[in-house]
Design an enzyme around this catalytic site. Structure first.
Site, PDB file in Angstrom:
ATOM      1  N   GLY A 267       1.751  52.621  16.679  1.00 26.28           N
ATOM      2  CA  GLY A 267       1.797  51.183  16.476  1.00 26.28           C
ATOM      3  C   GLY A 267       2.814  50.537  17.399  1.00 26.28           C
ATOM      4  O   GLY A 267       3.011  50.952  18.549  1.00 26.28           O
ATOM      5  N   SER A 268       3.489  49.519  16.874  1.00 26.94           N
ATOM      6  CA  SER A 268       4.391  48.727  17.719  1.00 26.94           C
ATOM      7  C   SER A 268       5.633  49.480  18.160  1.00 26.94           C
ATOM      8  O   SER A 268       6.374  49.001  19.024  1.00 26.94           O
ATOM      9  CB  SER A 268       4.799  47.456  16.983  1.00 26.94           C
ATOM     10  OG  SER A 268       3.659  46.646  16.747  1.00 26.94           O
ATOM     11  N   ALA A 269       5.903  50.661  17.607  1.00 30.92           N
ATOM     12  CA  ALA A 269       7.010  51.478  18.102  1.00 30.92           C
ATOM     13  C   ALA A 269       6.744  51.920  19.539  1.00 30.92           C
ATOM     14  O   ALA A 269       7.666  52.337  20.249  1.00 30.92           O
ATOM     15  CB  ALA A 269       7.220  52.692  17.208  1.00 30.92           C
TER      16      ALA A 269
END
Length: 660
Positions: free
Chosen positions: A389-391
């Protein structure tokens, strides 16, 4: 006719007289069909090859009267099996009159056993027979004596954390058991209830072939301090014996990483298995000759055991426990690294199990509960791969900056909560959770975790360049780490994203991008080491156990430039410090953190509901000591990755000794 046969018969006897056999010392003997040498050589050869029945047939009549063939063969077999005899060699050295001297050598559990012995043969009719003595069984053995062998067990090496705290230790506990002749009808049901065991499994132990009425039959191992010990020993026929066992002080908190040993004392899972050769050591042995009174007359051979290695790990037991406590009611994982060395400080997977139960005999009830648990406590989540995801967005940003696809000042004008590149996408859109910012530069895109910004950036970079740059972060490669971890990938086929929608989704860590929590943590070390990605380290001894700062090993040199690393760290500080930042829940007054959150969606199609994964990666920047990655499954309806903010804050406060 007669005249033609005699010369042939003469020639046959002449050939037999010239047959030669060699002793081990190089002596050569002439052998005839009925010679003493032939009888001795045959006996020694049968001895070497374990033909004990044939040996018995070669004994003198007097010798056979002292024992039956079965007694003879059983004694040879039992003694040699008991001492683990191998490579037995019995070689004739010399003969004089009716005596012969031979050299005996064999390998055993106590090392080599060898001696030079003398025995005799006796002629019975036309044949020479062996006059048996105990020295023809074992060196220097005399009538009435026995051979006793014992394994000298090596002590298994122990595992310690970076500060010397025990992680896998040898501890004296109580073996709880039964003496059959003393139990009553009430003993087994009550014991089964207290131990959460099936009564039948206890009965099966009592019915083992070796059990006698006065035998101690072990059932379960418990710590000496366990309150159950007193209750159990109050039951008729239940007693205890001290027993040194493998113990795991952190229990559930480190089960997946440390692992456990089996009934045989060997490592079955985790580091117990991976380091088993070093931890096991090597058993020794001792072989004694015992007289009729049971006293040792002579120690024939002895090999001291070599204990297993004591191994110091990079783990911090206190931090490991703290991470576990934050995640114990979730399905998730936590990985903590030292941001400047790559040393693993904690590796946690939840839910978990107690390795002490596994090592000492898990109850039927507990085993069933673990296996039936829908959250799969045996699954090792820190080694599994998930959509980051956004990591993943700081990695996309680094790739785009270093390829000059973007600059920090570039602004994307974005309106609304969804976007598509063109009509060819049909009903597919990239969405974002907030339209707080409409003119979006890199800093704002990271603060608000804007999916549209990073989808557009990935498309601008192009599939080939995106895949090439991502390889610098180790995609498609095994992590250089002794513990098996799944390989990170950009796509299911290993070729990288090839379609525009897939590329756009990959830019914000969706699509088919998969990373393990350990890989995510390792990738972020690039931001604390001038662009170099460090190899995770778990063995403290290899990285300078007594050094103030351990040496580091670079896995990927210059995955990004130092300037980009510094810029993105600054931007990720705003992710936590800015009230609009998705990581603001982890903000700690007096401690500067940089980090990035992420919520990954697991669903089959857009506009449908599915499970969500929450990520949070953070590190302290002023005097870096801790880089922490947290993953929690099923955060949908619970605030997504924001659920991890308070957990991250608490862990840094505890690590820094700050009030919370």
């Amino acid at each position: 006719m007669t005249k033609t046969k005699k010369p042939r018969k003469k020639r046959i006897w002449l050939l037999l007289a010239l047959v030669l056999t060699a002793g081990s010392a190089g002596t050569v003997y002439a052998v005839t069909g009925d010679s003493e040498q032939a009888a001795v050589q045959s006996f020694l050869q049968n001895w070497q090859t374990g033909q004990y029945a044939a040996m018995y047939q070669a004994l003198s009549s007097d010798s056979k009267q002292s024992m039956t063939e079965e007694q003879f063969t059983t004694r040879y077999t039992s003694i040699y099996d008991g001492i683990e005899a191998k490579n037995l060699q019995a070689s004739l050295l010399s003969m004089k009159d009716a005596s012969f001297t031979f050299h005996l050598r064999m390998d055993s559990l106590a090392g080599p056993v060898e001696s030079t012995e003398t025995a005799s043969a006796v002629k019975e009719g036309r044949h020479w027979m062996i006059q048996w003595t105990p020295s023809l069984l074992f060196p220097d053995l005399k009538p009435g004596e026995k051979v006793r062998a014992q394994v000298l067990h090596a002590e298994r090496g122990q595992l310690f954390d970076r500060n010397g705290a025990g992680l896998a230790i040898n501890e004296e506990q109580f073996s709880i058991g039964l003496v059959p002749q003393d139990i009553t009808d009430a003993t087994l049901p009550q014991m089964a209830t207290l131990l959460h065991m099936n009564k039948q499994s206890i009965e099966d132990k009592l019915h083992a072939s070796w059990v006698r009425p006065d035998t101690f039959v072990p059932v379960k191992t418990l710590p000496k301090t366990d309150t159950l010990v007193k209750k159990l020993t109050a039951l008729p026929g239940v007693t205890t014996q001290p027993q040194k066992v493998r113990a795991y002080p952190l229990a559930n908190a480190a089960a997946h990483l440390i692992g456990y040993t089996g009934d045989d004392g060997q490592g079955k899972t985790g580091l117990e298995n991976l380091l088993n050769d070093r931890l096991s050591g090597r058993d020794g042995g001792r072989i004694d000759i015992v007289n009729a009174e049971g006293k040792v007359r002579q120690t024939v051979a002895e090999k001291k055991p070599i204990n297993g290695d004591a191994i110091q790990l990079t783990l911090d037991a206190k931090l490991q426990q703290n991470v576990y406590e934050q995640l114990q009611h979730e399905s998730g994982a936590g990985v903590a690294l030292h941001p400047l060395t790559g040393e693993v400080l904690a590796m946690v997977s939840t839910p978990s199990f107690d390795p002490n139960e596994m090592a000492h005999g898990v109850s039927d009830e507990q085993w069933k509960a673990w296996n039936d648990d829908p959250n799969h406590p045996f699954q090792n989540r820190f080694a599994d791969v998930y959509p980051p995801g956004s990591a993943f967005k700081p990695l996309t940003a680094a790739m785009a900056l270093d390829t000059r696809t973007i600059t920090p000042q570039d602004v994307h004008e974005i309106s609304g909560l969804k976007w598509q590149a063109d009509a060819a996408w049909g009903g597919y859109y990239v969405t974002r959770v907030s339209d707080t910012y409409k003119s979006v530069d890199l800093e704002k895109a990271l603060i608000a975790s804007d999916n549209i910004y990073f989808a557009q950036t990935a498309l601008k970079m192009g599939a080939q360049r995106f895949t090439t740059e991502a390889a610098k972060f180790g995609f498609g490669e095994k992590l250089p780490f002794p513990y098996p971890v799944d390989t990170p990938t950009l796509s299911n086929d290993g070729q990288g994203p090839t379609r525009d929608i897939q590329l756009a989704d990959s830019g914000y860590g969706q699509g088919e991008v998969l990373m393990s929590p350990l890989h995510v943590a390792a990738a972020y070390t690039a931001f604390t080491n001038g662009g170099d990605i460090l190899a995770p380290q778990i063995l403290k001894e290899e990285k300078g156990a007594h050094a103030a700062v351990a040496a580091k090993t670079v896995w990927k040199s210059r995955a990004l430039t130092p300037e980009t690393a510094n810029l993105l760290t600054s931007d990720m500080v705003h992710v936590i410090d800015n009230p609009n930042g998705t990581g603001h829940g982890a903000k700690i007054d007096g401690l500067q953190l940089a980090g990035k959150t992420g919520t990954a969606e697991l669903k089959q199609a857009q506009n449908t509901t599915g499970k969500e994964l929450g990520w949070f990666v953070a590190y302290d920047i002023e005097s870096p000591h801790l880089l922490l990655t947290l993953l929690v499954e099923n955060v949908q309806g619970r605030g997504g990755s924001h659920l991890l903010g308070s957990k991250m804050r608490t862990l840094f406060q505890e690590a820094q000794g700050l009030p919370h």
